[in-house]
Design a protein around this motif. Structure first.
Motif, PDB file in Angstrom:
ATOM      1  N   LYS A 310       0.727  -1.225   0.194  1.00 18.13           N
ATOM      2  CA  LYS A 310      -0.013  -0.100   0.121  1.00 18.13           C
ATOM      3  C   LYS A 310       0.729   1.253  -0.051  1.00 18.13           C
ATOM      4  CE  LYS A 310      -2.455  -1.365   3.507  1.00 18.13           C
ATOM      5  NZ  LYS A 310      -3.550  -1.202   4.595  1.00 18.13           N
ATOM      6  N   ALA A 311       1.985   1.115   0.677  1.00 15.56           N
ATOM      7  CA  ALA A 311       2.915   2.391   0.636  1.00 15.56           C
ATOM      8  C   ALA A 311       3.456   2.694  -0.668  1.00 15.56           C
ATOM      9  CB  ALA A 311       4.049   2.205   1.544  1.00 15.56           C
ATOM     10  N   LYS A 312       3.848   1.508  -1.388  1.00 10.49           N
ATOM     11  CA  LYS A 312       4.264   1.614  -2.840  1.00 10.49           C
ATOM     12  C   LYS A 312       2.983   2.249  -3.844  1.00 10.49           C
ATOM     13  CE  LYS A 312       7.487  -2.094  -3.366  1.00 10.49           C
ATOM     14  NZ  LYS A 312       7.540  -3.313  -3.912  1.00 10.49           N
ATOM     15  N   LEU A 313       1.978   1.799  -3.445  1.00 13.77           N
ATOM     16  CA  LEU A 313       0.763   2.393  -4.191  1.00 13.77           C
ATOM     17  C   LEU A 313       0.469   3.660  -3.914  1.00 13.77           C
ATOM     18  CD1 LEU A 313      -1.497  -0.893  -4.417  1.00 13.77           C
ATOM     19  CD2 LEU A 313      -0.457   0.253  -6.275  1.00 13.77           C
ATOM     20  N   LYS A 314       0.648   4.190  -2.670  1.00 12.99           N
ATOM     21  CA  LYS A 314       0.396   5.618  -2.373  1.00 12.99           C
ATOM     22  C   LYS A 314       1.427   6.612  -3.100  1.00 12.99           C
ATOM     23  CE  LYS A 314      -0.165   8.730   1.536  1.00 12.99           C
ATOM     24  NZ  LYS A 314       0.434   9.973   0.639  1.00 12.99           N
ATOM     25  N   GLU A 315       2.603   6.103  -2.962  1.00 10.95           N
ATOM     26  CA  GLU A 315       3.792   6.912  -3.508  1.00 10.95           C
ATOM     27  C   GLU A 315       3.563   6.892  -4.915  1.00 10.95           C
ATOM     28  OE1 GLU A 315       8.657   6.874  -2.864  1.00 10.95           O
ATOM     29  OE2 GLU A 315       7.768   4.845  -2.792  1.00 10.95           O
ATOM     30  N   ALA A 316       3.127   5.671  -5.775  1.00 15.81           N
ATOM     31  CA  ALA A 316       2.670   6.023  -7.165  1.00 15.81           C
ATOM     32  C   ALA A 316       1.679   6.906  -7.563  1.00 15.81           C
ATOM     33  CB  ALA A 316       2.453   4.347  -7.695  1.00 15.81           C
ATOM     34  N   SER A 317       0.665   6.745  -6.608  1.00 16.32           N
ATOM     35  CA  SER A 317      -0.648   7.719  -6.614  1.00 16.32           C
ATOM     36  C   SER A 317       0.013   9.218  -6.859  1.00 16.32           C
ATOM     37  CB  SER A 317      -1.552   7.387  -5.660  1.00 16.32           C
ATOM     38  OG  SER A 317      -2.572   8.406  -5.861  1.00 16.32           O
ATOM     39  N   ASP A 318       0.890   9.394  -5.618  1.00 17.93           N
ATOM     40  CA  ASP A 318       1.366  10.734  -5.531  1.00 17.93           C
ATOM     41  C   ASP A 318       2.122  11.098  -6.636  1.00 17.93           C
ATOM     42  OD1 ASP A 318       0.163  10.910  -2.862  1.00 17.93           O
ATOM     43  OD2 ASP A 318       1.705  10.432  -1.735  1.00 17.93           O
ATOM     44  N   LYS A 319       3.128  10.498  -7.194  1.00 18.36           N
ATOM     45  CA  LYS A 319       4.042  10.643  -8.116  1.00 18.36           C
ATOM     46  C   LYS A 319       2.992  11.059  -9.559  1.00 18.36           C
ATOM     47  CE  LYS A 319       7.742  10.780  -8.978  1.00 18.36           C
ATOM     48  NZ  LYS A 319       8.572  12.095  -8.978  1.00 18.36           N
ATOM     49  N   ALA A 320       1.807  10.152  -9.717  1.00 13.57           N
ATOM     50  CA  ALA A 320       0.960  10.368 -10.851  1.00 13.57           C
ATOM     51  C   ALA A 320       0.352  11.703 -10.692  1.00 13.57           C
ATOM     52  CB  ALA A 320      -0.041   9.246 -10.833  1.00 13.57           C
ATOM     53  N   MET A 341      -5.897   5.075 -11.298  1.00 13.78           N
ATOM     54  CA  MET A 341      -6.185   6.551 -11.313  1.00 13.78           C
ATOM     55  C   MET A 341      -7.020   7.026 -12.485  1.00 13.78           C
ATOM     56  SD  MET A 341      -3.974   9.845 -10.755  1.00 13.78           S
ATOM     57  CE  MET A 341      -3.405   9.312  -9.013  1.00 13.78           C
ATOM     58  N   MET A 342      -8.038   7.756 -12.276  1.00 14.20           N
ATOM     59  CA  MET A 342      -8.758   8.419 -13.638  1.00 14.20           C
ATOM     60  C   MET A 342      -8.328   9.635 -13.636  1.00 14.20           C
ATOM     61  SD  MET A 342     -10.812   6.109 -14.876  1.00 14.20           S
ATOM     62  CE  MET A 342     -12.185   6.427 -15.573  1.00 14.20           C
ATOM     63  N   GLU A 392       9.647   5.681 -11.769  1.00 15.15           N
ATOM     64  CA  GLU A 392      10.317   6.463 -13.166  1.00 15.15           C
ATOM     65  C   GLU A 392       9.448   6.155 -14.190  1.00 15.15           C
ATOM     66  OE1 GLU A 392      12.558   2.600 -11.893  1.00 15.15           O
ATOM     67  OE2 GLU A 392      11.972   3.929 -10.921  1.00 15.15           O
ATOM     68  N   LYS A 393       8.756   5.057 -14.447  1.00 16.41           N
ATOM     69  CA  LYS A 393       7.891   4.723 -15.476  1.00 16.41           C
ATOM     70  C   LYS A 393       6.720   5.638 -15.474  1.00 16.41           C
ATOM     71  CE  LYS A 393       5.949   0.563 -17.862  1.00 16.41           C
ATOM     72  NZ  LYS A 393       5.758  -0.756 -17.961  1.00 16.41           N
ATOM     73  N   ILE A 394       6.152   5.988 -14.295  1.00 18.54           N
ATOM     74  CA  ILE A 394       5.110   7.023 -14.155  1.00 18.54           C
ATOM     75  C   ILE A 394       5.791   8.242 -14.476  1.00 18.54           C
ATOM     76  CG2 ILE A 394       3.351   7.911 -12.531  1.00 18.54           C
ATOM     77  CD1 ILE A 394       3.470   5.353 -11.075  1.00 18.54           C
ATOM     78  N   GLU A 395       6.657   8.821 -14.038  1.00 18.99           N
ATOM     79  CA  GLU A 395       7.281   9.964 -14.470  1.00 18.99           C
ATOM     80  C   GLU A 395       7.430   9.923 -16.130  1.00 18.99           C
ATOM     81  OE1 GLU A 395      10.650  13.173 -12.902  1.00 18.99           O
ATOM     82  OE2 GLU A 395      10.575  11.042 -12.252  1.00 18.99           O
ATOM     83  N   GLU A 396       7.775   9.012 -16.694  1.00 16.79           N
ATOM     84  CA  GLU A 396       8.219   8.870 -18.118  1.00 16.79           C
ATOM     85  C   GLU A 396       6.596   9.047 -18.801  1.00 16.79           C
ATOM     86  OE1 GLU A 396       9.651   8.729 -21.962  1.00 16.79           O
ATOM     87  OE2 GLU A 396      10.398   8.896 -20.122  1.00 16.79           O
ATOM     88  N   LEU A 397       5.654   8.249 -18.347  1.00 18.02           N
ATOM     89  CA  LEU A 397       4.210   8.508 -18.838  1.00 18.02           C
ATOM     90  C   LEU A 397       3.848   9.909 -18.807  1.00 18.02           C
ATOM     91  CD1 LEU A 397       1.361   7.275 -19.835  1.00 18.02           C
ATOM     92  CD2 LEU A 397       1.011   7.262 -17.374  1.00 18.02           C
ATOM     93  N   GLY A 398       4.066  10.701 -17.452  1.00 22.37           N
ATOM     94  CA  GLY A 398       3.804  12.136 -17.518  1.00 22.37           C
ATOM     95  C   GLY A 398       4.552  12.768 -18.530  1.00 22.37           C
ATOM     96  N   LEU A 399       5.609  12.666 -18.742  1.00 19.12           N
ATOM     97  CA  LEU A 399       6.509  13.426 -19.913  1.00 19.12           C
ATOM     98  C   LEU A 399       5.858  13.339 -21.032  1.00 19.12           C
ATOM     99  CD1 LEU A 399      10.128  12.603 -18.876  1.00 19.12           C
ATOM    100  CD2 LEU A 399       8.840  14.848 -18.503  1.00 19.12           C
ATOM    101  N   ARG A 400       5.580  11.905 -21.555  1.00 16.75           N
ATOM    102  CA  ARG A 400       5.024  11.833 -23.021  1.00 16.75           C
ATOM    103  C   ARG A 400       3.437  12.284 -22.927  1.00 16.75           C
ATOM    104  NH1 ARG A 400       6.928   5.558 -24.693  1.00 16.75           N
ATOM    105  NH2 ARG A 400       8.797   5.671 -23.409  1.00 16.75           N
ATOM    106  N   ILE A 401       2.652  12.196 -21.872  1.00 13.79           N
ATOM    107  CA  ILE A 401       1.260  13.032 -22.099  1.00 13.79           C
ATOM    108  C   ILE A 401       1.478  14.358 -21.995  1.00 13.79           C
ATOM    109  CG2 ILE A 401      -0.776  13.329 -20.555  1.00 13.79           C
ATOM    110  CD1 ILE A 401      -0.612  10.658 -19.376  1.00 13.79           C
ATOM    111  N   ASN A 402       2.357  15.239 -21.255  1.00 15.60           N
ATOM    112  CA  ASN A 402       2.610  16.423 -21.384  1.00 15.60           C
ATOM    113  C   ASN A 402       3.238  16.639 -23.029  1.00 15.60           C
ATOM    114  OD1 ASN A 402       2.952  19.172 -20.224  1.00 15.60           O
ATOM    115  ND2 ASN A 402       5.224  18.876 -20.927  1.00 15.60           N
ATOM    116  N   GLU A 403       3.985  16.333 -23.436  1.00 13.16           N
ATOM    117  CA  GLU A 403       4.465  16.295 -25.105  1.00 13.16           C
ATOM    118  C   GLU A 403       3.427  16.071 -26.085  1.00 13.16           C
ATOM    119  OE1 GLU A 403       7.437  13.983 -27.820  1.00 13.16           O
ATOM    120  OE2 GLU A 403       8.390  14.811 -26.211  1.00 13.16           O
TER     121      GLU A 403
END
Length: 411
Positions: A310-320, A341-342, A392-403
């Motif tokens: 759950k701590a990993k998932l919370k961290e992932a939610s925060d990062k997303a 996450m929607m 790092e994969k979530i961060e990469e997704l954010g970069l691609r969605i931004n672009e």
């Protein structure tokens, strides 16, 4: 032989319209680019596996190895599941306030099998059931296959995807067999407050329509403001059926072992439970090896394992939220449970994006980033991302969605 005698092609018309929206999107409608200058990042399926940073605890590995090496569990079991395995579900989830016994448990082929069993046991052609929108879409092909009407009630993204209770009440009639509730939510990542659950139960009591609760993410809340509560414990008098499985919380989605628990209060579900047990004689039990492993898994996997997950998932939610907030045209709704996450799409910001399907197809083709449109979940103008990935994969997704968004804004 005259081959002309074989020109007729029989069609099972009742099955020809059966459609699983997620699988259709993954396997037919969307095409992953064969060549692309960026590697594919796939955020479509909730697979908490070692490859995604979610290794198994030693107790789970030991349980399945012991089951194999003993060679005691290679045969058939009781149709509803091995007695020891069903008792393990009782020992794990039954409480003094909300008791049940092994005869109230039917083991199934994953949580999907639990859904199919309960829908089949409770409904006849012409009946209807109420399901959330956005919601997990397996109920669509199930009801299509059974000749049952699917009616939607709405969740409110402006209120952490709580249920709009008026949209539930407006759909109920004398053919309504049950209200399906999903908590924590796939696809929304939301968790109901206890007060909201009490309001849902009050509505069900008012209309004498039972609840069926999908609790496959049992206990998986990672926000202190929204602790998890099971519907079985919020009210200990209403008749209730709940679903569960080891696939998500125990991180073995491919092992395909789930269950339905019947809280048969006042004998309300006597006939339904009998139907479920008869249906289990048709499609039979999940893997005998995994059933035997279930005993050790439910008993021995420590609470610390779930806390770490759950701590990993919370961290992932925060990062997303961090990487998506501030991108014009998209708005994440913070996840507080499960592993999803929607993200809302503000179409007015874009020049050439028609809808959520168009957004996701173009994102895949241009950025090689695969997310599911909310159309898969009966909703519009959103997409779902899966959180059980490395940061790092979530961060990469954010970069691609931004672009991607920058390339499609109105001039």
């Amino acid at each position: 032989m005259d081959s002309g005698k074989w020109t007729k092609k029989p069609v099972a018309s009742a099955r020809s319209e059966v459609l699983n929206p997620i699988r259709t999107t993954l396997e037919k409608d969307f095409k992953i680019p064969e060549t692309h200058d960026k590697n594919l990042i796939n955020f479509t399926l909730g697979e908490p596996t070692k490859a995604n940073g979610y290794p198994l605890p030693d107790e789970t590995k030991e349980a399945i190895i012991e089951a194999v090496e003993s060679e005691k569990y290679n045969g058939y079991t009781h149709s509803s599941g091995h007695l020891d395995a069903r008792q393990a579900v009782v020992d794990k989830y039954s409480t003094e306030e909300a008791p049940f016994d092994k005869d109230d448990v039917v083991l199934t082929f994953g949580c999907s099998g639990a859904q199919y069993t309960v829908f089949s046991a409770m409904c006849e052609p012409g009946d209807n059931v109420l399901v959330p929108r956005p919601g997990f879409p397996l109920c669509l092909p199930i009801t299509q296959n059974l000749g049952v009407e699917l009616r939607y009630y709405d969740l409110d993204p402006e209120d952490e995807f709580s249920i709009k209770l008026d949209t539930v009440e407006s759909q109920i009639d004398d053919k309504t067999k049950f209200i399906l509730v999903v908590n924590p939510s796939n696809p929304c990542g939301s968790v109901f407050s206890k007060e909201h659950m009490e309001d849902i139960i009050a509505l069900a009591e008012k209309h004498q329509v039972p609840l069926v609760a999908d609790e496959i993410y049992y206990g998986f809340s990672y926000d202190d403001s929204k602790p998890f509560h099971s519907f079985a414990h919020v009210n200990t008098e209403i008749p209730l059926i709940t679903f569960g499985a080891i696939s998500k919380t125990y991180c073995v989605p491919g092992w395909r072992l789930g269950w339905a628990i019947v809280y048969n209060r006042g004998g309300y579900f006597d006939n339904i439970l009998a139907n479920m047990q008869k249906l289990a004689m048709i499609w039979l039990h999940p893997s005998s090896l995994v059933q035997q492993a279930l005993v050790k898994i439910l008993r021995d996997v420590p609470e610390s394992y779930f806390e770490k997950t759950k701590a990993k998932l919370k961290e992932a939610s925060d990062k997303a939220c961090e990487v998506l907030t501030g991108i014009r045209g998209v708005k994440p709704v913070r996840s507080k449970g499960a592993m999803y996450m929607m993200v809302l799409i503000e179409h007015d910001e874009f020049e050439d994006i028609e809808d959520d399907v168009d957004f996701c197809k173009k994102l895949l083709n241009e950025q090689n980033a695969f997310v599911l449109p909310s159309t898969c979940f009966f909703a519009k103008n959103m997409f779902r991302i899966v959180l059980c990935h490395p940061l790092e994969k979530i961060e990469e997704l954010g970069l691609r969605i931004n672009e991607f968004c920058e390339n499609h804004y109105k001039k």
